[in-house]
Motif scaffolding. Sequence first.
Motif, PDB file in Angstrom:
ATOM      1  N   CYS A  50      -2.646  -0.813   7.600  1.00 49.34           N
ATOM      2  CA  CYS A  50      -1.226  -1.175   7.538  1.00 49.34           C
ATOM      3  C   CYS A  50      -0.365   0.058   7.232  1.00 49.34           C
ATOM      4  N   ASN A  51      -0.806   0.890   6.296  1.00 48.62           N
ATOM      5  CA  ASN A  51      -0.069   2.122   5.975  1.00 48.62           C
ATOM      6  C   ASN A  51       0.114   2.986   7.208  1.00 48.62           C
ATOM      7  N   THR A  53      -0.219   2.142  10.511  1.00 47.69           N
ATOM      8  CA  THR A  53       0.382   1.555  11.711  1.00 47.69           C
ATOM      9  C   THR A  53       1.770   0.984  11.454  1.00 47.69           C
ATOM     10  N   GLY A  54       2.195   0.977  10.185  1.00 42.68           N
ATOM     11  CA  GLY A  54       3.540   0.498   9.877  1.00 42.68           C
ATOM     12  C   GLY A  54       3.657  -1.010   9.732  1.00 42.68           C
ATOM     13  N   ASN A  55       2.559  -1.727   9.981  1.00 44.08           N
ATOM     14  CA  ASN A  55       2.585  -3.173   9.730  1.00 44.08           C
ATOM     15  C   ASN A  55       2.614  -3.406   8.217  1.00 44.08           C
ATOM     16  N   LYS A  56       3.211  -4.527   7.805  1.00 41.66           N
ATOM     17  CA  LYS A  56       3.418  -4.718   6.375  1.00 41.66           C
ATOM     18  C   LYS A  56       2.354  -5.655   5.790  1.00 41.66           C
ATOM     19  N   ALA A  74       4.815  -5.287  12.626  1.00 42.59           N
ATOM     20  CA  ALA A  74       5.981  -4.382  12.677  1.00 42.59           C
ATOM     21  C   ALA A  74       6.510  -4.296  14.098  1.00 42.59           C
TER      22      ALA A  74
ATOM     23  N   MET B   1       3.381   6.350   7.721  1.00 44.95           N
ATOM     24  CA  MET B   1       2.957   6.509   9.112  1.00 44.95           C
ATOM     25  C   MET B   1       2.824   7.984   9.465  1.00 44.95           C
TER      26      MET B   1
END
Lengths: 74, 171
Positions: A50-51, A53-56, A74, B1
């Motif tokens: 998640c960190n 790929t920007g998914n929360k 995200a 990111m």
Amino acid sequence: MADETLDASGLNCPLPILKTKKALSKMDTGKILEVISTDAGSIKDVEAFCNQTGNKLISTVEESGKYIFTIEKA
Amino acid sequence: MSDNKKMTIIATKGTFDWAFPPFIIASTGVAMDKEVTIFFTFYGLNLLLKDTSKLRVSPLGNSGMPMKLPFGPEWLQKIDFGPKIPNIFWSLPFTEYLATFLMKKTMKKNGVATLDELRSMCQEFDVKFIACEMTVALFGYSKDDFIDGVEFAGAATYFEECDGSNHNLYM
């Protein structure tokens, strides 16, 4: 309440992450995916995923040997 | 990111056990938003063969390999036969079939993906597979021996793939 659920029970590294990636790629932004895993390594791995790929990662719950991750696309 | 979006792997090993790391790291790399290229050379070409069932693992010369049974009573499964069996035993014919069978069984029991499953996942994720043209010719392979979607090129092409990549792994 999750929009989609992915049961990755019994699968080992890296399958829970690969299946999470596939499931998320079919979903729209803002939708919620719930991932169920029995792989203890997935606690750290889902967080790293998640960190990166920007998914929360909304929550991680451990319940009788199962790990339940709630992820917002995200 | 992260902005570091590329990763390359050089896969050089052709045994059953060493077939896993390149495909595991490559598929996970794509899941982590990397663009991944694997350059298969020398024995690593085995990993691209249509038929991967001939790949074997042998404990011969690998005394660090744990040897536990994936079945039987619990006390028996706990015993590590690795250090107990003289390594010379594994030089006997067909023992690598036994070791490969046991490793496959153990992997299945642990929910580890099969080799073909990981490889198709990589292809589905658009991992670029490059087979080293020189070693394809050197070992007398024909291009038909390999799965579809493989590019054939040389070391210079590998370097071009490395451009802008800060994960370059040798396996």
